[in-house]
Design a protein around this motif. Structure first.
Motif, PDB file in Angstrom:
ATOM      1  N   LYS A 298       0.873  -1.175   0.000  1.00 11.85           N
ATOM      2  CA  LYS A 298       0.000   0.000   0.000  1.00 11.85           C
ATOM      3  C   LYS A 298       0.909   1.223   0.000  1.00 11.85           C
ATOM      4  N   PRO A 301      -1.512   6.535  -4.045  1.00 12.97           N
ATOM      5  CA  PRO A 301      -1.801   6.693  -5.474  1.00 12.97           C
ATOM      6  C   PRO A 301      -0.612   7.211  -6.291  1.00 12.97           C
ATOM      7  N   ASN A 304       1.074   4.646  -8.473  1.00 11.15           N
ATOM      8  CA  ASN A 304       0.310   3.890  -9.467  1.00 11.15           C
ATOM      9  C   ASN A 304       0.968   3.986 -10.827  1.00 11.15           C
ATOM     10  N   HIS A 320      -0.725  -2.030 -10.591  1.00  7.07           N
ATOM     11  CA  HIS A 320      -1.479  -1.767  -9.365  1.00  7.07           C
ATOM     12  C   HIS A 320      -2.860  -2.388  -9.468  1.00  7.07           C
ATOM     13  N   GLU A 322      -6.844  -2.680  -7.340  1.00 10.15           N
ATOM     14  CA  GLU A 322      -7.703  -2.024  -6.366  1.00 10.15           C
ATOM     15  C   GLU A 322      -8.569  -3.085  -5.711  1.00 10.15           C
ATOM     16  N   ASP A 325     -11.714  -0.672  -2.574  1.00  6.34           N
ATOM     17  CA  ASP A 325     -11.390   0.754  -2.624  1.00  6.34           C
ATOM     18  C   ASP A 325     -10.007   1.093  -2.097  1.00  6.34           C
ATOM     19  N   GLU A 326      -9.185   0.081  -1.958  1.00  3.23           N
ATOM     20  CA  GLU A 326      -7.809   0.354  -1.530  1.00  3.23           C
ATOM     21  C   GLU A 326      -6.876   0.117  -2.709  1.00  3.23           C
ATOM     22  N   HIS A 327      -5.934   1.019  -2.885  1.00  2.00           N
ATOM     23  CA  HIS A 327      -4.953   0.850  -3.953  1.00  2.00           C
ATOM     24  C   HIS A 327      -3.764   0.045  -3.463  1.00  2.00           C
ATOM     25  N   TYR A 328      -3.377  -0.927  -4.225  1.00  2.81           N
ATOM     26  CA  TYR A 328      -2.182  -1.686  -3.895  1.00  2.81           C
ATOM     27  C   TYR A 328      -1.209  -1.621  -5.064  1.00  2.81           C
TER      28      TYR A 328
END
Lengths: 352, 231
Positions: A298, A301, A304, A320, A322, A325-328
């Motif tokens: 994590k 953004p 990304n 990346h 999602e 609702d979490e961006h990894y």
């Protein structure tokens, strides 16, 4: 004495001359031919296009695949010797390390303390860089993973490696004033690079190793210039510069089960280690010779980024995903072909 | 087709010459070709030399063939000026002026050369000084590692891939379809944040790989290679 020496140089000169005479006019032709051969063989082995059954999960036990080629007994013995030497031998030496068109020289020290390897490596050229690594093997060995460091030594590890690579003996050469046997590990598919290792005849230590991409392109070369096999003093394992990085055995071999699923990994690669990071986790996959690591973190953004970064033989493919609702940020790093890294990155799946 | 082969042979000869390994035959071929093709081969040769010097970290003044030509042209242009001044001997002042002017203008030409050279050096050196990786964009011949022993057949001529020069990873973003006029290998100058991330994951990977593989100390060399002194 002097007579011997002159005889030797004469011999060396004439053989060199013979090579040059032979090689220079024919070189372009030879190169073209050599470039063709590996490519011609490669497509058969590419997964999905060949007739060989592919396991999309990639977790199929290698033992269940077609019976391993009955490798030359000499090669088997040599591989066992190599695995043993890499783990259990004490040595120090000077090494050249080439990649990216740059050659650097290094000092390496490999000692054994309380049954654990302790390594010190120091660059003698460029910016001063030094690392001391100690006591990292215990957990891997306790785990008994066939792919751990001594993997080649066990029958199962050896078999797995031979499912992924074809081993060929390619003559002999002299490295660092020692007689070595040249072994080539030729990948059986396009998802890993080949290796050419010159193994010390006496001890089994790899004196030179090349990482070879298709068409014989050498990505990296690590070669001893001088090797000393006498016992290592404690002082030699102490960092020699103030900025040295010390790496303690924080790795775990298969002790952490990753919460991320891999939709696909190239056949023969198995998860051999996983580790929790401050901002995510990493999982290491190995086929016994090559390795890649999948990072899922994590990072916000701003990370990304989608694309690859290359340093020498190592590629890092970033992508990346999602989840809830979490961006990894997904990063696949390894000494593997760029496309393979990309495929692996795309195969990271939502945790269950 | 045959042209492609010919070109490839020339390329190979040229890089062999760079490495001082060209045979008599290859040198002959190159000389012949450089006569035939005009400046093209010569320009590539000097670019290769320049790139090699830059990679060795030498401060170099690039020999700009175009500049040399324009200086020759400038000097040629000058001659009529002094020649036309001679017949007008009636005007003494003009003759004196031209006598003074002549060396001065030569000096001016020399100064131009020096300036261009310095500018050239800065342009070549600046990216490397900044620790960035733009140097890799300079056209570079595939470098042949020094061969101590004839390689066993089967993996002949291992050319060391020269994908990057600095210890930083090289970035290639995924291509968007429809991007026009973009070369397929766009190099991005990454943010320091991204660079830190890449360095970190490469180091972590190499250290872990050292623990699971049978490659001896090679992964440690990789892990330490890109290490940065603490900032």
């Amino acid at each position: 004495m002097a007579k011997d020496f002159s005889l030797l140089t004469l011999k060396a000169n004439s053989s060199l001359l013979a090579f040059l005479l032979f090689a220079s006019p024919l070189l372009p032709v030879a190169v073209a031919q050599e470039a063709d051969t590996p490519q011609a063989e490669a497509p058969e082995a590419v997964p999905g296009t060949g007739s060989a059954p592919q396991n999309p999960g990639g977790a199929a036990p290698a033992e269940s695949r077609v019976a391993p080629p009955t490798g030359d007994a000499e090669i088997q013995a040599l591989l066992g010797k190599l695995a043993n030497a890499v783990a259990n031998l004490e040595y120090r030496g000077l090494v050249t390390f080439e990649h990216m068109g740059v050659m650097e020289t290094l000092e390496v020290v490999h000692g054994i303390r309380n049954g654990e390897p302790v390594e010190r490596i120091r660059f003698l050229t460029g910016a001063p860089r030094e690392m001391v690594s100690r006591g990292h093997d215990a957990q891997c060995r306790r785990d008994g993973s066939p792919l751990s460091r001594a993997g080649l030594w066990s029958n199962m590890g050896l078999q797995n490696v031979q499912n992924n690579y074809q081993f060929l003996q390619r003559g002999e050469e002299r490295i660092a004033d020692r007689e070595a046997v040249v072994l080539e590990a030729r990948p059986r598919d396009a998802h890993r690079f080949g290796l050419v290792v010159s193994v010390d005849r006496e001890t089994g230590l790899p004196l030179k190793s090349l990482l070879v991409a298709p068409a014989g392109r050498v990505l990296e070369r690590f070669q001893f210039v001088e090797l000393d096999l006498t016992a290592i003093d404690d002082s030699e394992l102490q960092p020699h510069s103030a900025s040295a990085r010390e790496s303690e055995g924080t790795g775990h071999c298969g002790s952490l089960v990753s919460r991320w699923q891999m939709g696909w990994v190239p056949s023969g690669f198995k998860a051999v280690a996983a580790r929790e990071l401050a901002d995510g986790e990493m999982q290491v996959f190995s086929d016994g010779l090559s390795a890649f690591t999948v990072f899922v973190q994590k990072l916000g953004p701003s990370m990304n980024y989608r694309g690859r970064a290359v340093r020498g033989a190592t590629v890092a493919y970033m992508d990346h995903i999602e989840v809830n609702d979490e961006h990894y940020t997904v990063t696949v790093v390894g000494e593997i072909p760029d496309n393979t890294a990309q495929l692996v990155a795309k195969a990271v799946k939502t945790p269950r | 087709m045959s042209h492609g082969n010919h070109q490839q042979r020339l390329d190979e000869s040229l890089s062999a010459l760079m490495d001082g390994e060209a045979s008599e035959l290859e040198v002959q071929r190159l000389l012949k070709e450089s006569d035939a093709s005009g400046g093209d081969l010569g320009q590539r040769w000097s670019r290769y030399q320049l790139a090699a010097s830059v990679m060795r970290g030498e401060k170099v003044a690039p020999v700009n063939l175009g500049l040399a030509a324009s200086i020759s042209a400038a000097i040629a242009d000058e001659l009529p000026l002094t020649a036309s001044a001679e017949p007008q001997a009636a005007n003494d002042a003009s003759a004196i002026h031209s006598r003074w002017w002549r060396p001065l203008s030569r000096g001016a030409v020399a100064a131009t050369v020096a300036f261009a050279a310095v500018l050239g050096v800065q342009q070549m050196q600046a990216p490397q000084m900044g620790g960035d990786e733009l140097v890799a964009e300079i056209e570079r011949p595939a470098q042949q590692p020094v061969q101590s022993v004839p390689q066993p057949s089967g993996f002949l001529v291992p050319t060391l891939n020269t994908r990057s020069v600095s210890t930083n990873p090289q970035l290639v973003p995924e291509q968007r379809i429809g991007g026009m006029g973009v070369s397929p290998q766009v190099q991005v100058v990454p943010s320091p944040e991204l660079m830190r991330h890449l360095n970190r994951v490469m180091m972590e990977h190499s250290e872990q790989a050292a623990r699971v593989g049978s490659q001896g100390m090679v992964p440690f060399a990789r892990a330490t290679y890109g290490e940065r002194p603490p900032e």
